[in-house]
Design an enzyme around this catalytic site. Structure first.
Site, PDB file in Angstrom:
ATOM      1  N   ARG A  11       0.368  -1.172  -0.089  1.00 13.40           N
ATOM      2  CA  ARG A  11      -0.356  -0.222  -0.022  1.00 13.40           C
ATOM      3  C   ARG A  11       0.965   1.221   0.566  1.00 13.40           C
ATOM      4  O   ARG A  11       0.573   2.158  -0.602  1.00 13.40           O
ATOM      5  CB  ARG A  11      -0.730  -0.082   1.436  1.00 13.40           C
ATOM      6  CG  ARG A  11      -1.671   1.023   1.122  1.00 13.40           C
ATOM      7  CD  ARG A  11      -1.664   2.350   1.150  1.00 13.40           C
ATOM      8  NE  ARG A  11      -1.445   2.518   3.066  1.00 13.40           N
ATOM      9  CZ  ARG A  11      -0.682   3.605   3.676  1.00 13.40           C
ATOM     10  NH1 ARG A  11      -0.317   4.496   2.655  1.00 13.40           N
ATOM     11  NH2 ARG A  11      -0.124   3.923   4.947  1.00 13.40           N
ATOM     12  N   ASP A  12       1.432   1.400   0.970  1.00 16.14           N
ATOM     13  CA  ASP A  12       2.782   2.655   1.440  1.00 16.14           C
ATOM     14  C   ASP A  12       3.548   2.775   0.349  1.00 16.14           C
ATOM     15  O   ASP A  12       3.413   4.062  -0.124  1.00 16.14           O
ATOM     16  CB  ASP A  12       2.418   2.799   2.390  1.00 16.14           C
ATOM     17  CG  ASP A  12       3.649   4.506   2.934  1.00 16.14           C
ATOM     18  OD1 ASP A  12       3.564   4.548   1.889  1.00 16.14           O
ATOM     19  OD2 ASP A  12       3.535   4.161   4.271  1.00 16.14           O
ATOM     20  N   HIS A 204       5.573   4.422  12.985  1.00 10.63           N
ATOM     21  CA  HIS A 204       5.527   4.364  11.068  1.00 10.63           C
ATOM     22  C   HIS A 204       6.843   5.236  10.997  1.00 10.63           C
ATOM     23  O   HIS A 204       6.571   6.598  10.789  1.00 10.63           O
ATOM     24  CB  HIS A 204       4.428   4.915  10.545  1.00 10.63           C
ATOM     25  CG  HIS A 204       4.423   4.686   9.373  1.00 10.63           C
ATOM     26  ND1 HIS A 204       3.143   3.285   8.000  1.00 10.63           N
ATOM     27  CD2 HIS A 204       4.088   5.428   8.045  1.00 10.63           C
ATOM     28  CE1 HIS A 204       3.435   3.674   7.177  1.00 10.63           C
ATOM     29  NE2 HIS A 204       3.963   4.940   7.008  1.00 10.63           N
ATOM     30  N   HIS A 206      10.034   6.736   8.408  1.00 11.85           N
ATOM     31  CA  HIS A 206      10.596   7.301   7.714  1.00 11.85           C
ATOM     32  C   HIS A 206      12.306   7.244   7.756  1.00 11.85           C
ATOM     33  O   HIS A 206      12.641   8.100   8.392  1.00 11.85           O
ATOM     34  CB  HIS A 206       9.790   8.277   6.829  1.00 11.85           C
ATOM     35  CG  HIS A 206       8.245   7.908   6.190  1.00 11.85           C
ATOM     36  ND1 HIS A 206       8.115   7.824   5.036  1.00 11.85           N
ATOM     37  CD2 HIS A 206       7.458   7.369   7.001  1.00 11.85           C
ATOM     38  CE1 HIS A 206       6.839   7.933   5.182  1.00 11.85           C
ATOM     39  NE2 HIS A 206       6.501   6.913   5.339  1.00 11.85           N
ATOM     40  N   CYS A 237       9.436   8.841  -3.045  1.00 14.01           N
ATOM     41  CA  CYS A 237       9.449   9.297  -4.214  1.00 14.01           C
ATOM     42  C   CYS A 237      10.887   9.121  -5.081  1.00 14.01           C
ATOM     43  O   CYS A 237      11.760  10.034  -5.052  1.00 14.01           O
ATOM     44  CB  CYS A 237       9.109  10.890  -4.466  1.00 14.01           C
ATOM     45  SG  CYS A 237       8.849  11.745  -6.396  1.00 14.01           S
ATOM     46  N   ASN A 246       9.471   4.260   3.264  1.00 19.11           N
ATOM     47  CA  ASN A 246       9.485   3.870   4.943  1.00 19.11           C
ATOM     48  C   ASN A 246      10.964   3.039   4.813  1.00 19.11           C
ATOM     49  O   ASN A 246      11.267   2.969   4.632  1.00 19.11           O
ATOM     50  CB  ASN A 246       8.356   2.679   4.751  1.00 19.11           C
ATOM     51  CG  ASN A 246       7.108   3.305   4.248  1.00 19.11           C
ATOM     52  OD1 ASN A 246       6.836   4.523   5.019  1.00 19.11           O
ATOM     53  ND2 ASN A 246       6.271   3.189   2.654  1.00 19.11           N
TER      54      ASN A 246
HETATM   55 MG    MG Z   1       5.177   5.812   4.417  1.00 23.63          MG
END
Ligand code: MG
Length: 306
Positions: A11-12, A204, A206, A237, A246
């Site tokens: 997903r992410d 979560h 990064h 990106c 992530n």
């Molecule tokens: Mg994320």
């Protein structure tokens, strides 16, 4: 299991990629992730197809996955319509998202934080009434790309409201990757003091500034046992130089196993899942453990892009 890894790459990871990965390749990726030992996988988002075409096949992905009593497949539901679609598709575990900072929430979700909170509150309570598992992401929990520092008491208030509405778990999103260990420790302690124990909180993180593992360690030291990761660190990106994705799931597994904590994940099998994803995306993926592992791997002739 001493540490739970919550895999978000389907997903992410994929929502941030220019390429649209075919449904069958997503399903193969998810199966490889499960084969590595991961037991929580966020497989898609029921978002509008015109907003994120990469995830337009959400219901198809879900339909292609086998029912399993020991694997939890999660879907992100950004709004009520998304929740209705996910529910119709038979999802058992749903996550919602809002941002702690007003500007990021406006840009990302197109509503005020207050509007998001009331919409998500209804989704979470409906989901609990249906017997579903729930998690609520709070994005920009440590900093906002538009507003800078975020007041931790604001995050605590949101976490309390989301928990009261029915969130089983709060996922603190360091969306920009600007968190540092003292900020992580402070927020975990504030949540605990407010009545949300570390067992109900996931990190979560990064790796934009190379801080994901340091912050994970800091969180672990104050009792957090649930961490989001994306295989091979996918999620940044690809067109923004220097942008990182992530936290790499393999990096997290390596860290926690090194600390003597069991994760239940086989790093070689997880690496193979990372190679599959790299082949689907047609590029080398950034995760540090992943690159190191792929470089040491016997090539026996054919070598995947990884
Ligand atoms: Mg994320």
């Amino acid at each position: 299991m001493d540490v739970r890894l919550f895999e978000v790459s389907p997903r992410d990871g994929l929502q941030n990629e220019a390429a649209v990965v075919p449904t069958r390749e997503k399903v193969r990726l998810i199966q490889a992730l499960v084969a590595s030992g991961l037991r929580d996988v966020e497989v898609t988002s029921f978002v509008r197809a015109d907003r994120i075409p990469q995830l337009a096949d959400a219901a198809d992905v879900l339909a292609a996955l086998p029912e399993s009593s020991d694997v939890r497949f999660w879907a992100l539901v950004p709004n009520t319509r998304g929740f209705e679609r996910a529910h119709a598709a038979g999802i058992r575990c749903v996550s919602t998202v809002l941002s702690a900072s007003e500007t990021h929430n406006q840009r990302n979700i197109n509503s005020t934080v207050r509007e998001s909170l009331s919409a998500l509150g209804r989704i979470l309570s409906d989901a609990k009434a249906e017997g579903l598992r729930t998690r609520a992401y709070i994005s920009t929990a440590f900093g906002c790309p538009y507003e800078g520092a975020v007041d931790p008491s604001r995050v605590v208030d949101l976490a309390l409201a989301l928990t009261a509405a029915g969130a089983d778990e709060i996922a603190l999103g360091d969306t920009v990757g600007v968190a540092t260990p003292p900020g992580v420790v402070d927020l975990v302690r504030r949540l605990e003091a407010a009545g949300i124990p570390p067992e109900s909180v996931a990190m979560h993180l990064h790796d934009t500034l190379g801080m994901a593992l340091v912050n994970a360690l800091a969180a672990w030291q104050v009792g957090i046992r649930s961490f989001d990761g994306a295989v091979a660190g996918v999620g940044g990106c690809p067109y923004a130089p220097g942008a990182a994705g992530n936290a790499c799931t393999q990096d997290l597994v390596h860290l926690f196993e090194g600390l003597g904590a069991e994760t239940g994940v086989d790093l070689d099998r997880l690496g193979e899942a990372g190679l599959l994803l790299g082949a689907s995306l047609g590029r080398t993926l950034p995760g540090r453990y992943h690159q190191w592992w792929a470089g040491r791997r016997p090539t026996n002739g054919a070598r995947s892009v990884g």
